[in-house]
Design a protein around this motif. Structure first.
Motif, mmCIF file in Angstrom:
data_model
loop_
_atom_site.group_PDB
_atom_site.id
_atom_site.type_symbol
_atom_site.label_atom_id
_atom_site.label_comp_id
_atom_site.label_asym_id
_atom_site.label_seq_id
_atom_site.Cartn_x
_atom_site.Cartn_y
_atom_site.Cartn_z
ATOM 1 N N GLN A 331 0.832 -1.206 0.000
ATOM 2 C CA GLN A 331 0.000 0.000 0.000
ATOM 3 C C GLN A 331 0.869 1.260 0.000
ATOM 4 O O GLN A 331 0.582 2.233 -0.705
ATOM 5 C CB GLN A 331 -0.913 -0.015 1.235
ATOM 6 N N PHE A 332 1.930 1.234 0.765
ATOM 7 C CA PHE A 332 2.864 2.367 0.809
ATOM 8 C C PHE A 332 3.498 2.592 -0.565
ATOM 9 O O PHE A 332 3.551 3.722 -1.068
ATOM 10 C CB PHE A 332 3.945 2.097 1.859
ATOM 11 N N ALA A 333 3.986 1.519 -1.179
ATOM 12 C CA ALA A 333 4.627 1.638 -2.496
ATOM 13 C C ALA A 333 3.628 2.121 -3.547
ATOM 14 O O ALA A 333 3.959 2.945 -4.413
ATOM 15 C CB ALA A 333 5.217 0.287 -2.910
ATOM 16 N N GLY A 334 2.392 1.617 -3.476
ATOM 17 C CA GLY A 334 1.377 2.039 -4.437
ATOM 18 C C GLY A 334 1.077 3.525 -4.325
ATOM 19 O O GLY A 334 0.961 4.233 -5.343
ATOM 20 N N ALA A 335 0.939 4.028 -3.095
ATOM 21 C CA ALA A 335 0.669 5.450 -2.897
ATOM 22 C C ALA A 335 1.820 6.303 -3.417
ATOM 23 O O ALA A 335 1.612 7.347 -4.047
ATOM 24 C CB ALA A 335 0.419 5.734 -1.419
ATOM 25 N N ALA A 336 3.053 5.843 -3.166
ATOM 26 C CA ALA A 336 4.229 6.590 -3.635
ATOM 27 C C ALA A 336 4.272 6.633 -5.165
ATOM 28 O O ALA A 336 4.557 7.679 -5.762
ATOM 29 C CB ALA A 336 5.499 5.953 -3.088
#
Length: 475
Positions: A331-336
């Motif tokens: 989720q963190f990587a997707g948002a970034a």
């Protein structure tokens, strides 16, 4: 094939494909609709928002009605409403007619979609069969979003914008005719309270509508005007009344106890921001490509195609990644990635290379938006009681739709105000439109950046096969 479960899946998936297709197919037709019916720049967003707002606002009530009145019956009613309003929208003669018809079309979708999902759930036994069915359902929904922009471009360029609505009519009529042949009737067998929370649905939708209208009117009236303050304050009061009604209802539309789950709370916020960034990006970019770069509707649709392919690929890869690394890192990587994609896209101008700025931005955003949504959808239902899983899924889906409407209202209002400010200072119209596009996407990037923070506070889970299947549908 009569009552064969896989024939049932074909009917349900085609209906969902039509509903999802209708969200994206409209975007490439917006410049033609604006010119033909005389929409203002700020009013044009209601062609998208009216549909999404009613769809999100009545989604939970639609699911409840399907359980109590009969899932097949509500599915057919939703199909007929969708078909009739599609025909009427294709014949609309002014902005007001089209917006009202799009709203009723969204209501049809709010009856159709949860009924179809409920039929899917009761038709297939939990395990491999249901996972396959949900995978097909989720895949066709994603394909509908991708093909929508291309189909819209073909229809607009060859037949005119009205056909993006008229094309739904024969599909809806044919599906309504064959549903009794292939879909069994079913309804909830619980002996609990059999009531509708109509008050909750009306209060929540009216409150959100008031806030959206207040944000839009701020562009022309100013944020401190009496009208805008009254609309925003009235909307908040209606939403407060909604919370009060839900806390006292024997059969609430949204059980407030759900929000004790950290996974669900963070997921609703994440998906709402995802919806805001996605709808605003799609709306602004479709207009930018046609009004600034001079592309046809079909050329616009084809330029969106890499994003659709990236999103479909991301759905597969992110599902595998969460089983290995857990939900939070993905989720963190997707948002970034979403932030980077929007920032790249905001640098596009009237003459720059598509391959250097627009395409990379669309691809990264397509990957990021799904890589954010998939783990959020998994986390939303992971620690919710089984008997509240349906309600939790409905809350998540409604959060995405409503977040999209509010985000679109804020971003387009800011972008339009910036364009008008630039024009007032003597800026060339084309440069002013580029400036508005850039400003709008920067706000969308800000929403996506907030999702990075939310990801840090989200739980880290490793999903089961069933949770992955549910996420494929929710995403």
């Amino acid at each position: 094939m009569r009552r064969n479960p896989w024939s049932t899946l074909a009917v349900l998936a085609l209906a969902q494909f039509m509903v999802v297709l209708d969200v994206t197919i409209v975007n490439v037709a917006l410049p033609d609709i604006q010119q033909d019916l005389g929409f203002t720049a700020s009013g044009l967003q209601w062609v998208v928002s009216a549909y999404t707002l009613l769809f999100g606002g009545f989604l939970l009530l639609g699911g409840r009605a399907a359980d109590l009145l009969g899932r097949r019956r509500l599915f057919i009613v939703g199909l007929l409403i969708f078909g009739v309003t599609s025909l009427s929208a294709g014949l609309a003669q002014n902005p007001e007619q089209l917006v009202v018809l799009r709203a009723v079309q969204g209501l049809g979708g709010a009856l159709l979609s949860p009924a179809a999902f409920a039929i899917l759930t009761v038709t297939y036994a939990k395990g491999r069969e249901r996972n396959i069915a949900m995978g097909v359902w989720g895949g066709l929904a994603g394909l509908g979003g991708t093909l929508g922009v291309i189909a819209g471009g073909l229809l607009v360029d060859s037949l005119g914008w009205r056909w993006i609505f008229l094309v739904n009519v024969p599909i809806a009529v044919a599906l309504a005719a064959v549903v009794p042949l292939f879909v069994r009737e079913s309804r909830a067998t619980s002996t609990g309270t059999r009531t509708f929370d109509v008050a909750g649905a009306l209060l929540s939708t009216a409150g959100l509508l008031s806030i959206v209208l207040g944000v839009i009117r701020a562009e022309s009236q100013g944020w401190t005007s009496f009208q805008v303050v009254a609309l925003l304050a009235g909307g908040l009061a209606l939403l407060a009344a909604f919370v009060r009604v839900e806390s006292r209802s024997a059969a609430p539309l949204v059980p407030l106890s759900l929000f004790r789950s950290r996974g669900l709370t963070t997921s609703v916020l994440a998906l709402a921001l995802n919806g805001a960034a996605f709808l605003a990006m799609f709306f602004l970019t479709a207009i930018f490509l046609q009004q600034v770069r001079g592309l046809t509707a079909l050329e616009t649709g084809l330029q969106f195609l890499p994003m659709g392919i990236a999103a479909i690929t991301s759905a597969v890869v992110s599902a595998q990644a969460v089983t290995r690394f857990g939900t939070r890192p993905v989720q963190f990587a997707g948002a970034a990635l979403s932030v980077v994609g929007l920032l790249l896209l905001s640098g596009a101008d009237a003459t720059g290379s598509y391959a250097a700025t627009i395409m990379p931005g669309l691809i990264l955003f397509g990957i990021g938006i799904i890589a954010t949504g998939t783990p959020a959808s998994i986390a939303a239902v992971a620690d919710v009681d089984h008997d509240q899983a349906g309600a939790a899924s409905g809350v998540v889906n409604a959060g995405y739709q409503v977040g999209g409407v509010l985000g679109l209202a804020v971003i387009t209002t800011v972008a339009t105000s910036h364009v008008e400010g630039l024009l007032a200072t003597g800026t060339v119209p084309q440069d002013a439109l580029v400036g508005g596009f850039e400003r709008g996407l920067l706000i969308a990037a800000l929403f996506a950046a907030v999702n990075i923070v939310i990801a840090l506070g989200a739980p880290r889970l490793r999903p089961t096969a069933d949770q992955l299947a549910e996420a494929a549908v929710a995403a």
